[in-house]
Motif scaffolding. Structure first.
Motif, PDB file in Angstrom:
ATOM      1  N   SER A  24       0.894  -1.202  -0.188  1.00 14.50           N
ATOM      2  CA  SER A  24       0.044  -0.191  -0.073  1.00 14.50           C
ATOM      3  C   SER A  24       0.772   1.067   0.095  1.00 14.50           C
ATOM      4  CB  SER A  24      -1.294   0.102   0.960  1.00 14.50           C
ATOM      5  OG  SER A  24       0.062   0.044   2.084  1.00 14.50           O
ATOM      6  N   THR A  25       2.306   1.341   0.710  1.00 19.47           N
ATOM      7  CA  THR A  25       3.281   2.068   0.587  1.00 19.47           C
ATOM      8  C   THR A  25       3.760   2.373  -1.267  1.00 19.47           C
ATOM      9  OG1 THR A  25       3.284   1.613   2.650  1.00 19.47           O
ATOM     10  CG2 THR A  25       5.172   3.346   1.290  1.00 19.47           C
ATOM     11  N   GLN A  26       4.065   1.862  -1.663  1.00 22.24           N
ATOM     12  CA  GLN A  26       3.966   1.568  -3.359  1.00 22.24           C
ATOM     13  C   GLN A  26       3.063   2.976  -3.807  1.00 22.24           C
ATOM     14  OE1 GLN A  26       7.297   1.849  -4.013  1.00 22.24           O
ATOM     15  NE2 GLN A  26       8.001   1.776  -2.274  1.00 22.24           N
ATOM     16  N   ILE A  27       1.579   1.910  -3.878  1.00 22.67           N
ATOM     17  CA  ILE A  27       0.863   2.306  -4.153  1.00 22.67           C
ATOM     18  C   ILE A  27       0.389   3.708  -4.227  1.00 22.67           C
ATOM     19  CG2 ILE A  27      -1.741   2.311  -4.402  1.00 22.67           C
ATOM     20  CD1 ILE A  27      -1.361  -1.139  -3.908  1.00 22.67           C
ATOM     21  N   GLU A  28       0.866   4.107  -2.755  1.00 24.07           N
ATOM     22  CA  GLU A  28       0.158   5.304  -2.277  1.00 24.07           C
ATOM     23  C   GLU A  28       0.997   6.623  -2.736  1.00 24.07           C
ATOM     24  OE1 GLU A  28       0.363   4.201   1.302  1.00 24.07           O
ATOM     25  OE2 GLU A  28      -1.657   4.748   1.957  1.00 24.07           O
ATOM     26  N   LEU A  29       2.424   6.016  -2.872  1.00 25.20           N
ATOM     27  CA  LEU A  29       3.385   6.956  -3.842  1.00 25.20           C
ATOM     28  C   LEU A  29       3.399   7.443  -5.548  1.00 25.20           C
ATOM     29  CD1 LEU A  29       6.514   5.903  -1.809  1.00 25.20           C
ATOM     30  CD2 LEU A  29       5.307   7.859  -1.160  1.00 25.20           C
ATOM     31  N   ARG A  30       3.344   6.297  -5.430  1.00 21.97           N
ATOM     32  CA  ARG A  30       2.719   6.233  -7.030  1.00 21.97           C
ATOM     33  C   ARG A  30       1.616   6.699  -7.796  1.00 21.97           C
ATOM     34  NH1 ARG A  30       3.829  -0.124  -8.610  1.00 21.97           N
ATOM     35  NH2 ARG A  30       2.280  -0.513  -7.010  1.00 21.97           N
ATOM     36  N   THR A  31       0.429   7.054  -6.863  1.00 14.46           N
ATOM     37  CA  THR A  31      -0.629   7.546  -6.696  1.00 14.46           C
ATOM     38  C   THR A  31      -0.314   8.991  -6.044  1.00 14.46           C
ATOM     39  OG1 THR A  31      -1.882   6.066  -5.818  1.00 14.46           O
ATOM     40  CG2 THR A  31      -2.671   8.005  -6.266  1.00 14.46           C
ATOM     41  N   ALA A  32       0.880   9.424  -5.779  1.00 14.48           N
ATOM     42  CA  ALA A  32       1.173  11.026  -5.731  1.00 14.48           C
ATOM     43  C   ALA A  32       2.081  11.489  -6.784  1.00 14.48           C
ATOM     44  CB  ALA A  32       2.286  11.161  -4.029  1.00 14.48           C
ATOM     45  N   ALA A  33       2.907  10.506  -7.241  1.00 11.26           N
ATOM     46  CA  ALA A  33       3.076  11.165  -8.150  1.00 11.26           C
ATOM     47  C   ALA A  33       2.299  11.551  -9.705  1.00 11.26           C
ATOM     48  CB  ALA A  33       4.576  10.353  -8.469  1.00 11.26           C
ATOM     49  N   GLN A  34       1.359  10.339  -9.881  1.00 15.02           N
ATOM     50  CA  GLN A  34       0.535  10.584 -10.694  1.00 15.02           C
ATOM     51  C   GLN A  34      -0.177  12.031 -10.543  1.00 15.02           C
ATOM     52  OE1 GLN A  34      -3.067   7.364 -11.359  1.00 15.02           O
ATOM     53  NE2 GLN A  34      -2.863   7.469 -13.426  1.00 15.02           N
ATOM     54  N   GLN A  35      -0.896  11.904  -9.153  1.00 18.40           N
ATOM     55  CA  GLN A  35      -1.482  13.792  -9.168  1.00 18.40           C
ATOM     56  C   GLN A  35      -0.687  14.391  -9.084  1.00 18.40           C
ATOM     57  OE1 GLN A  35      -2.146  12.007  -5.633  1.00 18.40           O
ATOM     58  NE2 GLN A  35      -4.306  11.499  -5.430  1.00 18.40           N
ATOM     59  N   SER A  54      -5.525  18.620  -7.063  1.00 16.11           N
ATOM     60  CA  SER A  54      -4.170  17.508  -7.326  1.00 16.11           C
ATOM     61  C   SER A  54      -2.828  17.784  -6.314  1.00 16.11           C
ATOM     62  CB  SER A  54      -3.724  17.925  -8.224  1.00 16.11           C
ATOM     63  OG  SER A  54      -5.533  18.145  -9.638  1.00 16.11           O
ATOM     64  N   TYR A  55      -2.799  18.984  -6.122  1.00 15.83           N
ATOM     65  CA  TYR A  55      -1.131  18.839  -5.179  1.00 15.83           C
ATOM     66  C   TYR A  55      -1.335  18.509  -4.114  1.00 15.83           C
ATOM     67  CZ  TYR A  55       2.233  21.148  -9.180  1.00 15.83           C
ATOM     68  OH  TYR A  55       2.733  21.136 -10.415  1.00 15.83           O
ATOM     69  N   ALA A  56      -2.805  18.923  -3.569  1.00 16.06           N
ATOM     70  CA  ALA A  56      -2.734  18.640  -2.435  1.00 16.06           C
ATOM     71  C   ALA A  56      -3.122  17.316  -2.650  1.00 16.06           C
ATOM     72  CB  ALA A  56      -3.650  19.651  -1.607  1.00 16.06           C
ATOM     73  N   ALA A  57      -3.823  16.442  -2.930  1.00 11.50           N
ATOM     74  CA  ALA A  57      -4.295  14.787  -2.719  1.00 11.50           C
ATOM     75  C   ALA A  57      -2.567  13.940  -2.940  1.00 11.50           C
ATOM     76  CB  ALA A  57      -4.853  14.565  -3.723  1.00 11.50           C
ATOM     77  N   ALA A  58      -2.083  15.168  -3.331  1.00 11.18           N
ATOM     78  CA  ALA A  58      -0.577  14.228  -3.726  1.00 11.18           C
ATOM     79  C   ALA A  58       0.157  14.885  -2.652  1.00 11.18           C
ATOM     80  CB  ALA A  58      -0.009  15.101  -5.001  1.00 11.18           C
ATOM     81  N   ALA A  59       0.002  15.935  -1.640  1.00  8.55           N
ATOM     82  CA  ALA A  59       0.950  15.641  -0.807  1.00  8.55           C
ATOM     83  C   ALA A  59       0.328  14.695   0.181  1.00  8.55           C
ATOM     84  CB  ALA A  59       0.600  17.059   0.188  1.00  8.55           C
ATOM     85  N   ASP A  60      -0.836  14.983   0.353  1.00 12.01           N
ATOM     86  CA  ASP A  60      -1.878  13.644   1.298  1.00 12.01           C
ATOM     87  C   ASP A  60      -1.096  12.118   0.968  1.00 12.01           C
ATOM     88  OD1 ASP A  60      -3.499  16.038   2.947  1.00 12.01           O
ATOM     89  OD2 ASP A  60      -4.809  15.236   1.479  1.00 12.01           O
ATOM     90  N   ASN A  61      -1.247  11.709  -0.146  1.00 15.67           N
ATOM     91  CA  ASN A  61      -0.460  10.472  -0.447  1.00 15.67           C
ATOM     92  C   ASN A  61       1.145  10.286  -0.758  1.00 15.67           C
ATOM     93  OD1 ASN A  61      -3.022   8.222  -1.322  1.00 15.67           O
ATOM     94  ND2 ASN A  61      -3.087  11.055  -2.664  1.00 15.67           N
ATOM     95  N   ALA A  62       1.495  11.266  -0.208  1.00 17.61           N
ATOM     96  CA  ALA A  62       3.517  11.066  -0.259  1.00 17.61           C
ATOM     97  C   ALA A  62       3.661  11.008   1.424  1.00 17.61           C
ATOM     98  CB  ALA A  62       3.689  12.462  -0.635  1.00 17.61           C
ATOM     99  N   GLU A  63       2.637  11.834   2.326  1.00 20.76           N
ATOM    100  CA  GLU A  63       2.437  11.638   3.347  1.00 20.76           C
ATOM    101  C   GLU A  63       2.658  10.537   3.698  1.00 20.76           C
ATOM    102  OE1 GLU A  63       1.240  13.386   7.745  1.00 20.76           O
ATOM    103  OE2 GLU A  63       0.546  14.528   5.989  1.00 20.76           O
ATOM    104  N   LEU A  64       0.913   9.878   3.432  1.00 17.69           N
ATOM    105  CA  LEU A  64       0.216   8.404   3.260  1.00 17.69           C
ATOM    106  C   LEU A  64       1.656   7.565   3.584  1.00 17.69           C
ATOM    107  CD1 LEU A  64      -3.321   9.163   2.664  1.00 17.69           C
ATOM    108  CD2 LEU A  64      -2.266   7.980   5.380  1.00 17.69           C
ATOM    109  N   GLY A  65       2.237   7.496   1.686  1.00 19.29           N
ATOM    110  CA  GLY A  65       3.444   6.469   1.843  1.00 19.29           C
ATOM    111  C   GLY A  65       4.735   6.734   2.070  1.00 19.29           C
ATOM    112  N   HIS A  66       5.027   7.915   3.182  1.00 18.37           N
ATOM    113  CA  HIS A  66       6.309   7.925   4.123  1.00 18.37           C
ATOM    114  C   HIS A  66       6.870   8.108   3.067  1.00 18.37           C
ATOM    115  CE1 HIS A  66       4.538   5.924   7.157  1.00 18.37           C
ATOM    116  NE2 HIS A  66       3.469   4.740   6.952  1.00 18.37           N
ATOM    117  N   GLY A  67       6.563   8.995   2.073  1.00 16.62           N
ATOM    118  CA  GLY A  67       7.381   9.831   0.999  1.00 16.62           C
ATOM    119  C   GLY A  67       8.312  11.534   1.520  1.00 16.62           C
TER     120      GLY A  67
END
Length: 130
Positions: A24-35, A54-67
């Motif tokens: 799930s961490t990898q999925i969140e990081l890929r999602t952040a990059a796509q966003q 989109s930037y805010a969603a990317a930031a949220d996903n990067a945080e969840l993915g421990h980016g």
């Protein structure tokens, strides 16, 4: 023999949970990059509202993915710029403050976000700060 199954289950379950967590961490990081790509496209078209979301969603996903903290700071800074372009000063201030905190936490410079926040607080008109 009946104690063998529960013991085996207790040993296997944590391994399964760790594997799912890593996935799930990898999925969140890929999602952040796509966003982030969606946000860049929206910004290039001048659609600041969509870019901000989109930037805010990317930031949220990067945080969840421990980016990386520097990447999270960059995403928040870009969200702040887009929010400023959309005349959403409350959102811009929030994202610039997040960017500053994350940059400092990761040992990066927060000069751009500091300058953007100062400009925003000085009452500059709508627009994307440079």
């Amino acid at each position: 023999m009946s104690t063998l199954l529960p013991l085996r289950a207790r040993l296997v379950l944590p391994l399964i949970l760790m594997a799912l967590s890593a996935c799930s961490t990898q999925i969140e990081l890929r999602t952040a990059a796509q966003q982030e790509q969606f946000a860049q496209e929206a910004a290039s078209q001048g659609d600041w509202e969509r870019a901000m979301r989109s930037y805010a969603a990317a930031a949220d996903n990067a945080e969840l993915g421990h980016g990386d903290g520097a990447w999270q700071a960059h995403l928040h800074h870009q969200a702040g710029r887009a929010a400023s372009g959309a005349c959403r000063y409350d959102a811009a201030e929030f994202h610039f403050r997040q960017a500053i905190a994350l940059a400092k936490k990761s040992g990066q410079s927060s000069a751009l976000s500091d300058k953007a926040l100062e400009s925003l607080q000085a009452g500059k008109p709508c627009g994307v700060p440079r």
